[in-house]
Design a protein around this motif. Structure first.
Motif, PDB file in Angstrom:
ATOM      1  N   SER A 228       0.843  -1.206   0.000  1.00 38.61           N
ATOM      2  CA  SER A 228       0.000   0.000   0.000  1.00 38.61           C
ATOM      3  C   SER A 228       0.876   1.253   0.000  1.00 38.61           C
ATOM      4  O   SER A 228       0.562   2.249  -0.668  1.00 38.61           O
TER       5      SER A 228
ATOM      6  N   THR B   4       8.463  -3.870   3.461  1.00 42.30           N
ATOM      7  CA  THR B   4       8.383  -4.541   4.763  1.00 42.30           C
ATOM      8  C   THR B   4       7.342  -5.657   4.775  1.00 42.30           C
ATOM      9  O   THR B   4       6.988  -6.174   5.821  1.00 42.30           O
ATOM     10  N   THR B   5       6.797  -5.984   3.591  1.00 45.01           N
ATOM     11  CA  THR B   5       5.942  -7.170   3.444  1.00 45.01           C
ATOM     12  C   THR B   5       6.473  -7.932   2.230  1.00 45.01           C
ATOM     13  O   THR B   5       7.510  -7.563   1.656  1.00 45.01           O
TER      14      THR B   5
ATOM     15  N   THR C 144       7.943  -4.217  -9.610  1.00 51.26           N
ATOM     16  CA  THR C 144       7.129  -4.166 -10.827  1.00 51.26           C
ATOM     17  C   THR C 144       6.929  -2.724 -11.296  1.00 51.26           C
ATOM     18  O   THR C 144       7.028  -1.777 -10.513  1.00 51.26           O
TER      19      THR C 144
HETATM   20  P1  NAD Z   1      -0.173  -3.376   3.172  1.00 52.67           P
HETATM   21  O1  NAD Z   1       0.895  -2.587   2.575  1.00 52.67           O
HETATM   22  O2  NAD Z   1      -1.516  -2.721   3.305  1.00 52.67           O
HETATM   23  O3  NAD Z   1       0.338  -3.903   4.598  1.00 52.67           O
HETATM   24  C1  NAD Z   1      -0.491  -4.763   5.370  1.00 52.67           C
HETATM   25  C2  NAD Z   1      -0.424  -4.352   6.835  1.00 52.67           C
HETATM   26  O4  NAD Z   1       0.842  -4.695   7.360  1.00 52.67           O
HETATM   27  C3  NAD Z   1      -0.604  -2.864   7.087  1.00 52.67           C
HETATM   28  O5  NAD Z   1      -1.442  -2.689   8.203  1.00 52.67           O
HETATM   29  C4  NAD Z   1       0.808  -2.386   7.386  1.00 52.67           C
HETATM   30  O6  NAD Z   1       0.832  -1.245   8.234  1.00 52.67           O
HETATM   31  C5  NAD Z   1       1.374  -3.596   8.083  1.00 52.67           C
HETATM   32  N1  NAD Z   1       2.825  -3.725   8.008  1.00 52.67           N
HETATM   33  C6  NAD Z   1       3.609  -3.611   6.914  1.00 52.67           C
HETATM   34  N2  NAD Z   1       4.881  -3.869   7.213  1.00 52.67           N
HETATM   35  C7  NAD Z   1       4.917  -4.143   8.533  1.00 52.67           C
HETATM   36  C8  NAD Z   1       5.953  -4.524   9.420  1.00 52.67           C
HETATM   37  N3  NAD Z   1       7.210  -4.723   8.996  1.00 52.67           N
HETATM   38  N4  NAD Z   1       5.641  -4.737  10.717  1.00 52.67           N
HETATM   39  C9  NAD Z   1       4.366  -4.631  11.154  1.00 52.67           C
HETATM   40  N5  NAD Z   1       3.337  -4.301  10.344  1.00 52.67           N
HETATM   41  C10 NAD Z   1       3.608  -4.054   9.056  1.00 52.67           C
HETATM   42  O7  NAD Z   1      -0.449  -4.735   2.376  1.00 52.67           O
HETATM   43  P2  NAD Z   1       0.378  -5.484   1.236  1.00 52.67           P
HETATM   44  O8  NAD Z   1      -0.295  -6.787   1.096  1.00 52.67           O
HETATM   45  O9  NAD Z   1       1.818  -5.422   1.470  1.00 52.67           O
HETATM   46  O10 NAD Z   1       0.106  -4.612  -0.072  1.00 52.67           O
HETATM   47  C11 NAD Z   1      -1.174  -4.581  -0.671  1.00 52.67           C
HETATM   48  C12 NAD Z   1      -1.244  -3.500  -1.724  1.00 52.67           C
HETATM   49  O11 NAD Z   1      -0.146  -3.622  -2.610  1.00 52.67           O
HETATM   50  C13 NAD Z   1      -2.497  -3.587  -2.569  1.00 52.67           C
HETATM   51  O12 NAD Z   1      -3.019  -2.316  -2.799  1.00 52.67           O
HETATM   52  C14 NAD Z   1      -2.011  -4.223  -3.856  1.00 52.67           C
HETATM   53  O13 NAD Z   1      -2.808  -3.904  -4.948  1.00 52.67           O
HETATM   54  C15 NAD Z   1      -0.627  -3.670  -3.959  1.00 52.67           C
HETATM   55  N6  NAD Z   1       0.288  -4.519  -4.753  1.00 52.67           N
HETATM   56  C16 NAD Z   1       0.739  -4.024  -5.926  1.00 52.67           C
HETATM   57  C17 NAD Z   1       1.592  -4.776  -6.718  1.00 52.67           C
HETATM   58  C18 NAD Z   1       2.121  -4.193  -7.978  1.00 52.67           C
HETATM   59  O14 NAD Z   1       2.894  -4.816  -8.675  1.00 52.67           O
HETATM   60  N7  NAD Z   1       1.746  -2.985  -8.331  1.00 52.67           N
HETATM   61  C19 NAD Z   1       1.999  -6.050  -6.303  1.00 52.67           C
HETATM   62  C20 NAD Z   1       1.519  -6.537  -5.085  1.00 52.67           C
HETATM   63  C21 NAD Z   1       0.669  -5.751  -4.302  1.00 52.67           C
END
Ligand code: NAD
Length: 352
Positions: A96, A117-118, A125
């Protein structure tokens, strides 16, 4: 017929090192000649954001981050970047956060340094995504590809196990879909197979030892190669389905985690070579058995109804997915197939 394909490799610097993020970020900011950095990170990431921002010229810290990047959130962030004369975007967080940096880069061309961090993989990409009134739009643009990725597994140990699992399965979905997405080629398949191997090895280690670095590092590398494969191969059926569900408000990673076995069950019989490759990467008898064993081991998300998806919305989802099913999908897909798949995913039934 002889083998023919076109493959594009995305130009990026990748720096990997546990405990090295702050030093690597400072070096990269200097290398880009930045004088006004916009640091994009949510409050959850505040502690390590402070450390990473300590030795760089920060013009603005920004934390107004919303999943799937609503257009109004993007517009506010773009205005803030312009107002502060920002010359480099530093995003620290999950998909996000990276997504918001990409939305700013899309209209400004500002370079991004991404510190993920995820395991979402967005950092690798050139795909951006924006949401407007329940409709998610994605596109491809070279400007949104981060110039630099700084990986530091130590920044991921705070990611709770259930989020790590869902996020890791999102990465695994990049691998599986990369086997048959529209531009899938043998290079993507090789990266995807390595991604499956690394994720299937790393994720159980995280579940057993969430703060241990080896499992986190293996999963992070798995997430990177998965995303590189996905960036090249494009969106297959699985991503088309999850994209529609994401626009309907479902959370990104858990949705991918739930839907993946159903797409694999649908496609595997019509893609025997890909299914065999996936099975070998899991070290399992069949592709589906490998995925399901991993999902059981990780206590993975099971049903879309657990994430707020209402059964009554299945017909609308089918209507939105059917026209975007890729021509290259191994199995022929009818509205009835999609209805069955979504109903099974909604209730968490066994994939068939
Ligand atoms: P996110 O970024 O919303 O993170 C999920 C949760 O984890 C959030 O509450 C965040 O605050 C928490 N968090 C993140 N890192 C943390 C850490 N190290 N410690 C504790 N908490 C942490 O979710 P996501 O799944 O990483 O990303 C989803 C978004 O990314 C979507 O909008 C999706 O469409 C997009 N995405 C885009 C692509 C692309 O190629 N464009 C690929 C994959 C995902």
């Amino acid at each position: 017929m002889s083998l023919r394909f076109e493959h594009e490799t995305q130009p990026q610097r990748v720096l990997f090192g546990s405990g090295s993020a702050a030093a690597n970020v400072a070096d990269e900011v200097e290398r880009l000649g930045a004088t006004a950095v916009m640091v994009i990170a949510s409050e959850t990431e505040r502690a390590f954001t402070d450390r990473l921002a300590a030795d760089i010229p920060v013009a603005l810290r920004y934390s107004d981050i919303v999943m799937h990047v609503p257009v109004e959130v993007a517009d506010r962030a773009r205005a803030a970047a312009a107002e502060h004369g920002v010359d480099v975007l530093l995003c620290i967080g999950g998909g996000s956060t990276t997504g918001l940096a990409k939305a700013i880069a899309l209209t400004t061309g500002l370079p991004i340094i991404a510190v993920p961090t995820t395991y979402a993989g967005s950092e690798a990409t050139n795909v951006w995504g924006l949401t407007d009134g329940g409709m998610k739009t994605t596109g491809v643009d070279a400007r949104v590809l981060p110039r630099v990725i700084v990986y530091d597994a130590a920044l991921t140990v705070s990611l709770p196990v259930p989020i790590s699992v869902a996020s890791g399965l999102n990465a695994l979905a990049h691998c599986v879909d990369s086997m048959w997405a529209p531009r899938a080629d043998p290079i993507d398949a090789a990266l995807a197979a390595e991604g499956i191997r690394a994720l299937a090895a790393g994720l159980p280690r995280i579940a057993d030892d969430p703060t241990g670095l080896p499992g986190r590092e293996e999963t992070l590398i798995g997430a990177y190669v998965s995303a590189v494969a996905f960036a090249s191969a494009g969106s297959g059926l699985h991503h088309k389905i999850c994209h529609v569900l994401g626009g309907m408000g479902l959370p990104h990673a858990p949705t991918h985690a739930v839907v993946l076995p159903y797409v694999l069950a649908l496609n595997a019989p019509d893609a025997p070579a890909a299914a065999d490759r996936i099975a070998r990467a899991f070290g399992s008898e069949t592709a589906l058995a490998g995925l399901q064993a991993l999902r059981r081991r990780l206590d993975a998300p099971r049903a879309l109804r657990d994430y707020g998806f209402d059964e009554a919305r299945i017909p609308a989802a089918v209507e939105a997915i059917l026209p975007v099913v890729p021509d290259t999908n191994p199995a022929e897909v009818t509205a009835r197939d999609l209805h069955r798949l979504l109903h099974d995913a909604w209730e968490g039934a066994d994939p068939r």
